[in-house]
Structures are given as C-alpha cells and as structure tokens.
Design an enzyme around this catalytic site. Sequence first.
Site, PDB file in Angstrom:
ATOM      1  N   CYS A  16       6.700   4.993   8.541  1.00 60.50           N
ATOM      2  CA  CYS A  16       6.081   4.922   7.208  1.00 60.50           C
ATOM      3  C   CYS A  16       7.213   4.965   6.173  1.00 60.50           C
ATOM      4  O   CYS A  16       8.034   5.880   6.204  1.00 60.50           O
ATOM      5  CB  CYS A  16       5.121   6.090   7.000  1.00 60.50           C
ATOM      6  SG  CYS A  16       4.519   6.163   5.302  1.00 60.50           S
ATOM      7  N   GLY A  71       1.175  -7.998   5.553  1.00 64.77           N
ATOM      8  CA  GLY A  71       0.522  -9.298   5.366  1.00 64.77           C
ATOM      9  C   GLY A  71       1.443 -10.464   5.665  1.00 64.77           C
ATOM     10  O   GLY A  71       2.566 -10.282   6.176  1.00 64.77           O
ATOM     11  N   ASN A  84       0.830  -1.203   0.000  1.00 62.53           N
ATOM     12  CA  ASN A  84       0.000   0.000   0.000  1.00 62.53           C
ATOM     13  C   ASN A  84       0.859   1.244   0.000  1.00 62.53           C
ATOM     14  O   ASN A  84       1.945   1.267   0.575  1.00 62.53           O
ATOM     15  CB  ASN A  84      -0.965   0.008   1.202  1.00 62.53           C
ATOM     16  CG  ASN A  84      -0.345   0.679   2.419  1.00 62.53           C
ATOM     17  OD1 ASN A  84      -0.320   1.901   2.527  1.00 62.53           O
ATOM     18  ND2 ASN A  84       0.190  -0.135   3.316  1.00 62.53           N
ATOM     19  N   ALA A  85       0.357   2.266  -0.648  1.00 62.01           N
ATOM     20  CA  ALA A  85       0.956   3.604  -0.576  1.00 62.01           C
ATOM     21  C   ALA A  85      -0.209   4.577  -0.636  1.00 62.01           C
ATOM     22  O   ALA A  85      -0.630   4.996  -1.704  1.00 62.01           O
ATOM     23  CB  ALA A  85       1.923   3.838  -1.729  1.00 62.01           C
ATOM     24  N   MET A  86      -0.741   4.876   0.545  1.00 56.88           N
ATOM     25  CA  MET A  86      -1.891   5.792   0.656  1.00 56.88           C
ATOM     26  C   MET A  86      -1.421   7.252   0.685  1.00 56.88           C
ATOM     27  O   MET A  86      -2.162   8.147   0.283  1.00 56.88           O
ATOM     28  CB  MET A  86      -2.659   5.529   1.959  1.00 56.88           C
ATOM     29  CG  MET A  86      -2.936   4.072   2.252  1.00 56.88           C
ATOM     30  SD  MET A  86      -4.538   3.633   1.650  1.00 56.88           S
ATOM     31  CE  MET A  86      -4.703   1.969   2.238  1.00 56.88           C
ATOM     32  N   ILE A 115       5.966  -4.578  13.661  1.00 60.18           N
ATOM     33  CA  ILE A 115       6.727  -3.679  12.802  1.00 60.18           C
ATOM     34  C   ILE A 115       5.788  -2.935  11.848  1.00 60.18           C
ATOM     35  O   ILE A 115       4.650  -3.354  11.641  1.00 60.18           O
ATOM     36  CB  ILE A 115       7.753  -4.489  11.934  1.00 60.18           C
ATOM     37  CG1 ILE A 115       7.035  -5.592  11.176  1.00 60.18           C
ATOM     38  CG2 ILE A 115       8.903  -4.947  12.735  1.00 60.18           C
ATOM     39  CD1 ILE A 115       7.883  -6.396  10.216  1.00 60.18           C
TER      40      ILE A 115
HETATM   41  C1  SIN Z   1       0.169   5.347   4.200  1.00 59.48           C
HETATM   42  O1  SIN Z   1      -0.675   6.151   4.623  1.00 59.48           O
HETATM   43  O2  SIN Z   1       0.568   5.412   3.026  1.00 59.48           O
HETATM   44  C2  SIN Z   1       0.739   4.262   5.087  1.00 59.48           C
HETATM   45  C3  SIN Z   1       1.117   4.730   6.429  1.00 59.48           C
HETATM   46  C4  SIN Z   1       2.284   3.966   7.014  1.00 59.48           C
HETATM   47  O3  SIN Z   1       2.901   3.122   6.350  1.00 59.48           O
HETATM   48  O4  SIN Z   1       2.650   4.222   8.169  1.00 59.48           O
END
Ligand code: SIN
Length: 302
Positions: free
Chosen positions: A130, A217, A70-72, A191
């Site tokens: 992050c 995951g 993920n990369a939000m 982690i």
């Molecule tokens: C994200 O918002 O992209 C992920 C946040 C995180 O990895 O701590």
Amino acid sequence: MEALLETEVAGLKLRNPLVLASGILGNNPSLLKRVEQAGAGALTTKTILPEPTRGYDNPVVVELPFGLINAMGLPNPGIKEFERELAEARSEISIPIIGSAGGGTPEEVAYVAGRLQDAGVDAVEINASCPHVKGHGLEIGGTPDSLEELVAVVRRSIRIPLLVKLTPMTSDIRSLGEAAVRAGADGLTAINTLRAMYIDVDAMVPVLSNKVGGLSGPAIRPVAVRSVYELAPISDVIGTGGVESWRDAAEMLLAGAKAVGVGTAIMTRGLEVFGEILNGLSNYLERKNLSVRELIGRGRDT
Ligand code: SIN
C-alpha cells in the site's frame, strides 16, 4: 469449458483464473457471495489489520479517463470482527478465499495472518505495498531486506499458502520477488497501485483528503504486464493491474501469470465484468485450441 479455464496458483486450485483483487469490495459476506456468483475463480478480502480503522475522510477516490486514484486509508473492522464475518462467508462460499493481512510491524502482520488462517481462509496475501498509509505496506515491505524479514516472520505463523502483494515502485521488482520467495512465499501478486496525485486546477487543491493515493486501472496495465514478465520465472504470479477485458486477461497469462486479478474494473463497471471476461477468454481459447494452463507463459518468446 471448466477444464479449459482451470488453473492453479500457489497451491490453490481455481475453476478459472480470475481473482477478485484486494481492497475493491468490502468484506460483507453477501457481497463476497455475489463475487462467487458473478464467476470469480477466487476472491481476496480487503486488507485486515489487528484493530479496526476508520480510514481517511472523503474524498477517497478520484476517477480519471485512464484509471482511478484511491486513498481509503485501509478501513477495516479489525481482525476480531472480521473473524465473525469470515465465518459467515466461509460457510456460503466454495471458491478459495485469500485473506489480505496488514499491520504496522512484521509481528502484527503475522498475528493477523495466523488468525485469518484459523478463521478459515485458504491462503494469506501480505499487503507489502500500500503506497500511502504511514507505517504500513510499502513502508514495511518496499525493499528486499525489509520484505524478506516481513515474509519470514509471517511464514512462521501460518501453514497455508502465502502470497505477497508487491509494489511496482522499485527499480527492480525481481529482487523484491526473490526476497519474498527466499523467505518462504508460495506466490506473488503483481502489482499494487503506484503513488499518485490529482490537483483540481479550479479549486487549486489536491482532490483526495489524503492528498496522495494509489493509481490503478488501465494506465498501469503495461507496468503490471512487465512486472509479471519479470517475476514469472521465479514464482507463481497473480497478474493484477488494469485488467478490464478478456484481451487484458489473456495478455497477463501470456506474460506468465498463473491467475489474473480484477480490481478497478469492478469499481467502474460492476461485477458483470467477471462474466464478460470469462466469455471472451473461453472463445479465445477455443479459437486458439488451448487451455488456460497451455496459454500461461506462451507470450514470453524466450
Ligand atoms: C487503501 O485502503 O487506501 C488502499 C489499500 C492498498 O493500496 O493496498
């Protein structure tokens, strides 16, 4: 049954060891209430920054057979708006709420942490890990020196328990943990995700809009278990990373975690996963004639 599952981490008393990991669900109060109803022992908010952030454009998640990347981009409403949401959530939720604090400097993180405390969270977790947002997370807390400074500044801004979420992207996670503890952390969350990438071979481009994201995951669970094993002698630890079943939760506790984070499994299987893990864990504890407190650290063989 309750006493069988009770635990304590960083001064927080939990009805059971399962903690909603940061970054998984939004901060909507009714959604957080559903996390409590689903059985979680505590919940962690999405990371809050001083100002609102939209995050990255889609696609922000790619699902793989062994986990997610993920990369939000740390989307969040900013601390002012979040205070309103938290006030509503706080009046309806009785399990501990851990507020995840972020920012681009130690002072920004401390500012968010102080406001989270005043708005009623039970503990603060610093997002020092992050792995893909410029100027945040790993970039301000990825080395023992930078982490010690970050934690010391935040520590001075709050009185409630302080947790620090650590990156696995280091040659020595114990040194990171020791730096956090020296600076006043009451507990460690281990982690966060590992920086990762996925390229679509037909389209011949990276799938995520940010190109690079964080892997979570089942693929990272053994890394998380090893990290907990290395950190447990120096601090209380919430073991987080790839927990999907009661066996995974038991493994984290056996490695020395005092509580267990659940994240990606909720994205892939829904909130029911809390109940499924708790049922399996209770049966296991009854078979072994042990409580959660007695299980913690029992697999360390030291
Ligand atoms: C994200 O918002 O992209 C992920 C946040 C995180 O990895 O701590």
